[in-house]
Write a protein that holds these residues in place. Structure first.
Motif, PDB file in Angstrom:
ATOM      1  N   LEU A  28       0.840  -1.189   0.000  1.00  0.00           N
ATOM      2  CA  LEU A  28       0.000   0.000   0.000  1.00  0.00           C
ATOM      3  C   LEU A  28       0.881   1.248   0.000  1.00  0.00           C
ATOM      4  CD1 LEU A  28      -3.041   0.544   0.203  1.00  0.00           C
ATOM      5  CD2 LEU A  28      -2.761   0.683   2.680  1.00  0.00           C
ATOM      6  N   LEU A  29       0.535   2.185  -0.858  1.00  0.00           N
ATOM      7  CA  LEU A  29       1.284   3.440  -0.966  1.00  0.00           C
ATOM      8  C   LEU A  29       0.394   4.596  -0.536  1.00  0.00           C
ATOM      9  CD1 LEU A  29       3.735   5.098  -2.222  1.00  0.00           C
ATOM     10  CD2 LEU A  29       2.392   5.119  -4.329  1.00  0.00           C
ATOM     11  N   ALA A  30       0.855   5.367   0.461  1.00  0.00           N
ATOM     12  CA  ALA A  30       0.114   6.580   0.851  1.00  0.00           C
ATOM     13  C   ALA A  30       0.971   7.767   0.403  1.00  0.00           C
ATOM     14  CB  ALA A  30      -0.169   6.565   2.346  1.00  0.00           C
ATOM     15  N   ILE A  33       6.675   8.306   1.814  1.00  0.00           N
ATOM     16  CA  ILE A  33       7.934   8.717   2.462  1.00  0.00           C
ATOM     17  C   ILE A  33       8.680   7.500   3.006  1.00  0.00           C
ATOM     18  CG2 ILE A  33       8.924  10.032   4.386  1.00  0.00           C
ATOM     19  CD1 ILE A  33       7.492  12.224   3.319  1.00  0.00           C
ATOM     20  N   GLY A 101       9.611  14.872  11.748  1.00  0.00           N
ATOM     21  CA  GLY A 101      10.488  15.212  10.626  1.00  0.00           C
ATOM     22  C   GLY A 101      10.592  16.696  10.336  1.00  0.00           C
ATOM     23  N   ILE A 105       8.293  16.629   5.028  1.00  0.00           N
ATOM     24  CA  ILE A 105       7.793  15.288   5.397  1.00  0.00           C
ATOM     25  C   ILE A 105       6.358  15.389   5.899  1.00  0.00           C
ATOM     26  CG2 ILE A 105       8.088  13.421   7.103  1.00  0.00           C
ATOM     27  CD1 ILE A 105      11.166  13.935   6.748  1.00  0.00           C
ATOM     28  N   PRO A 162       8.580   3.759  15.782  1.00  0.00           N
ATOM     29  CA  PRO A 162       9.093   5.047  15.289  1.00  0.00           C
ATOM     30  C   PRO A 162       8.123   6.229  15.267  1.00  0.00           C
ATOM     31  CG  PRO A 162       8.574   3.601  13.450  1.00  0.00           C
ATOM     32  CD  PRO A 162       8.225   2.839  14.695  1.00  0.00           C
ATOM     33  N   ASP A 164       5.825   9.283  16.133  1.00  0.00           N
ATOM     34  CA  ASP A 164       5.574  10.232  17.234  1.00  0.00           C
ATOM     35  C   ASP A 164       4.082  10.361  17.511  1.00  0.00           C
ATOM     36  OD1 ASP A 164       8.173  11.107  17.919  1.00  0.00           O
ATOM     37  OD2 ASP A 164       8.242  12.270  16.067  1.00  0.00           O
ATOM     38  N   PHE A 242      14.101  11.428  14.639  1.00  0.00           N
ATOM     39  CA  PHE A 242      13.179  10.572  15.393  1.00  0.00           C
ATOM     40  C   PHE A 242      13.430  10.766  16.891  1.00  0.00           C
ATOM     41  CE2 PHE A 242      13.239   8.758  11.237  1.00  0.00           C
ATOM     42  CZ  PHE A 242      11.957   8.269  11.057  1.00  0.00           C
TER      43      PHE A 242
HETATM   44  C1  FAD Z   1      14.135  11.931   7.149  1.00  0.00           C
HETATM   45  C2  FAD Z   1      12.907  11.418   7.858  1.00  0.00           C
HETATM   46  C3  FAD Z   1      12.607  11.869   9.125  1.00  0.00           C
HETATM   47  C4  FAD Z   1      11.482  11.405   9.792  1.00  0.00           C
HETATM   48  N1  FAD Z   1      11.216  11.839  11.050  1.00  0.00           N
HETATM   49  C5  FAD Z   1      10.128  11.362  11.709  1.00  0.00           C
HETATM   50  C6  FAD Z   1       9.821  11.789  13.018  1.00  0.00           C
HETATM   51  O1  FAD Z   1      10.513  12.621  13.605  1.00  0.00           O
HETATM   52  N2  FAD Z   1       8.723  11.269  13.628  1.00  0.00           N
HETATM   53  C7  FAD Z   1       7.911  10.352  13.006  1.00  0.00           C
HETATM   54  O2  FAD Z   1       6.924   9.944  13.591  1.00  0.00           O
HETATM   55  N3  FAD Z   1       8.180   9.932  11.752  1.00  0.00           N
HETATM   56  C8  FAD Z   1       9.260  10.412  11.105  1.00  0.00           C
HETATM   57  N4  FAD Z   1       9.519   9.995   9.837  1.00  0.00           N
HETATM   58  C9  FAD Z   1       8.657   8.998   9.233  1.00  0.00           C
HETATM   59  C10 FAD Z   1       7.562   9.661   8.409  1.00  0.00           C
HETATM   60  O3  FAD Z   1       6.787  10.470   9.239  1.00  0.00           O
HETATM   61  C11 FAD Z   1       6.722   8.562   7.834  1.00  0.00           C
HETATM   62  O4  FAD Z   1       7.551   7.860   6.922  1.00  0.00           O
HETATM   63  C12 FAD Z   1       5.518   9.100   7.107  1.00  0.00           C
HETATM   64  O5  FAD Z   1       4.643   9.719   8.003  1.00  0.00           O
HETATM   65  C13 FAD Z   1       4.826   7.943   6.442  1.00  0.00           C
HETATM   66  O6  FAD Z   1       3.634   8.421   5.866  1.00  0.00           O
HETATM   67  P1  FAD Z   1       3.367   8.161   4.328  1.00  0.00           P
HETATM   68  O7  FAD Z   1       1.993   8.625   4.070  1.00  0.00           O
HETATM   69  O8  FAD Z   1       4.451   8.734   3.491  1.00  0.00           O
HETATM   70  O9  FAD Z   1       3.406   6.566   4.311  1.00  0.00           O
HETATM   71  P2  FAD Z   1       3.958   5.570   3.214  1.00  0.00           P
HETATM   72  O10 FAD Z   1       5.426   5.691   3.100  1.00  0.00           O
HETATM   73  O11 FAD Z   1       3.173   5.655   1.966  1.00  0.00           O
HETATM   74  O12 FAD Z   1       3.592   4.208   3.956  1.00  0.00           O
HETATM   75  C14 FAD Z   1       4.289   3.807   5.117  1.00  0.00           C
HETATM   76  C15 FAD Z   1       3.925   2.365   5.443  1.00  0.00           C
HETATM   77  O13 FAD Z   1       2.603   2.290   5.917  1.00  0.00           O
HETATM   78  C16 FAD Z   1       1.778   1.524   5.056  1.00  0.00           C
HETATM   79  N5  FAD Z   1       0.538   2.272   4.980  1.00  0.00           N
HETATM   80  C17 FAD Z   1       0.374   3.545   4.565  1.00  0.00           C
HETATM   81  N6  FAD Z   1      -0.886   3.943   4.732  1.00  0.00           N
HETATM   82  C18 FAD Z   1      -1.549   2.900   5.259  1.00  0.00           C
HETATM   83  C19 FAD Z   1      -2.901   2.693   5.649  1.00  0.00           C
HETATM   84  N7  FAD Z   1      -3.824   3.650   5.554  1.00  0.00           N
HETATM   85  N8  FAD Z   1      -3.245   1.473   6.147  1.00  0.00           N
HETATM   86  C20 FAD Z   1      -2.323   0.480   6.278  1.00  0.00           C
HETATM   87  N9  FAD Z   1      -1.028   0.636   5.922  1.00  0.00           N
HETATM   88  C21 FAD Z   1      -0.652   1.829   5.427  1.00  0.00           C
HETATM   89  C22 FAD Z   1       2.542   1.420   3.743  1.00  0.00           C
HETATM   90  O14 FAD Z   1       2.255   0.232   3.051  1.00  0.00           O
HETATM   91  C23 FAD Z   1       3.973   1.437   4.234  1.00  0.00           C
HETATM   92  O15 FAD Z   1       4.386   0.165   4.691  1.00  0.00           O
HETATM   93  C24 FAD Z   1      10.628  10.467   9.151  1.00  0.00           C
HETATM   94  C25 FAD Z   1      10.930  10.014   7.854  1.00  0.00           C
HETATM   95  C26 FAD Z   1      12.053  10.486   7.207  1.00  0.00           C
HETATM   96  C27 FAD Z   1      12.349   9.988   5.829  1.00  0.00           C
END
Ligand code: FAD
Length: 337
Positions: A28-30, A33, A101, A105, A162, A164, A242
């Motif tokens: 699944l892609l949201a 990130i 982040g 992000i 991971p 917050d 993090f």
């Molecule tokens: C440099 C960096 C710094 C960061 N710092 C922090 C931080 O300080 N605090 C923190 O909390 N996070 C931090 N993150 C993590 C970041 O917040 C998460 O990667 C981001 O919120 C993920 O959301 P997304 O929508 O991009 O998810 P995606 O990358 O699209 O998905 C993440 C995962 O969740 C699954 N998924 C997505 N949506 C759903 C859904 N609705 N149901 C079931 N599964 C799902 C996907 O299949 C995947 O495995 C950091 C990331 C980076 C790269």
């Protein structure tokens, strides 16, 4: 990188169907990130990415007729942190979302993705290490570098959770709504996460085809119901990072006495760690330096640090005391932990 297809389902049923049918070959892609990082680091190589953004109705925050706050899984962290009701009534949630982040992000990362992101453990993230979570037979933290790993609830893997957002939502008694091939279900967010001793391949109860659709926060957790909440995060760098340790607290005060408390730690355990023993230390009395100290000691009573992460114990204790005293409006306790 393996070539992959992107599916654009127009309903939850269609998305869940693809995920259930293709199993590990579909992800699944949201916001992408975390997922794109896993792809680029060659930790996963699915045949299909299922774009959740193609499914209508999963974005946005609304106040339901029963007073609950309902946050769609595709709501960005920025939208959550900026939302008037969240900022006014659930400060811990707004503070946690804002602490994630960088602005870039938070503008792209979604609530569902943040809650379902995979661990940041450097052995898990390294394609060179076939650790326990990737089907190997060893958690490298037990003999290797363990400074960012679990001091509570660890074993056989010592990852830390991971997100917050998760500790803040658990402190606010949030529930999570899930859709899947067998229909919809809802459960407390606290029970959404599982320890490595229960499940090694994943950190949640989700099974193939299940999708988080919404997070539901009860009105009883809001400041309008007499609650106060707060989220504190300690990180290694001032810029985006993090949590080494975070603390989310929600208190209901009756005058100077604490009537109810929920205290949840981040960065110390494989799941958002509810410190139930600490909560008992503060309910029924004034939240003063003595009570906060007892709560901090109770929360870390079972801590079992690895070789390099003993520093998390005094750090967590100090953050707990600070969060409790700040919330109760008591003078700061300057005793060293
Ligand atoms: C440099 C960096 C710094 C960061 N710092 C922090 C931080 O300080 N605090 C923190 O909390 N996070 C931090 N993150 C993590 C970041 O917040 C998460 O990667 C981001 O919120 C993920 O959301 P997304 O929508 O991009 O998810 P995606 O990358 O699209 O998905 C993440 C995962 O969740 C699954 N998924 C997505 N949506 C759903 C859904 N609705 N149901 C079931 N599964 C799902 C996907 O299949 C995947 O495995 C950091 C990331 C980076 C790269």
């Amino acid at each position: 990188m393996r070539r992959f297809a992107v599916a654009e389902p127009d309903s939850l049923e269609a998305a869940a169907g693809i995920l259930a049918r293709e199993g590990a070959e579909a992800r699944l892609l949201a916001g992408g990130i975390d997922l794109l990082g896993e792809l680029k680091d060659r930790l996963i190589s699915p045949r299909t990415l299922v774009n959740l953004k193609a499914v209508p109705g999963l974005e946005g925050i609304r106040s339901a007729a029963d007073g609950t706050l309902r946050v769609g899984a595709l709501t960005t962290l920025t939208a959550l942190a900026d939302h008037d009701r969240v900022r006014g009534e659930y400060p811990a949630i707004a503070q946690a979302a804002l602490s994630v982040g960088s602005p870039e992000i938070r503008n792209v990362g979604t609530v569902g993705g943040n809650l379902c992101q995979r661990p940041r453990c450097w052995y898990y993230r390294s394609a060179l290490h076939r650790c326990l979570k990737k089907g190997g037979d060893v958690c490298f933290t037990t003999t290797g570098e363990s400074r960012y790993h679990a001091i509570l609830g660890g074993g056989p893997s010592f990852i830390v959770h991971p997100s917050d957002l998760a500790p803040a939502l658990v402190a606010c008694d949030a529930r999570v709504a899930i859709a899947g091939p067998k229909g919809a279900r809802e459960l407390p967010l606290e029970r959404f996460y599982v320890l490595p001793s229960e499940r090694l391949d994943h950190e949640t109860v989700l099974v193939a085809g299940e999708i988080v659709t919404e997070v539901i926060v009860p009105p009883s957790a809001s400041s309008a119901a007499g609650r106060r909440s707060s989220f504190l995060k300690f990180k290694e760098r001032d810029s985006f990072d993090f949590a080494l340790v975070s603390v989310a607290v929600s208190l209901k005060m009756a005058g100077r006495s604490c009537a109810e408390a929920r205290l949840v730690l981040g960065g110390v355990a494989p799941v958002p760690w509810r410190a139930a023993e600490a909560e008992k230390e503060i309910v029924g009395g004034a939240v003063d330096a003595a009570a906060a100290g007892r709560a901090a000691a109770a929360a870390l009573k079972d801590a079992a640090p690895l070789a390099d992460n003993g520093y998390k114990v005094p750090l967590a204790k100090a953050l707990i005391r600070r969060a409790l005293l700040d919330l109760a409006g008591a003078p700061p306790d300057l005793t060293p932990s």
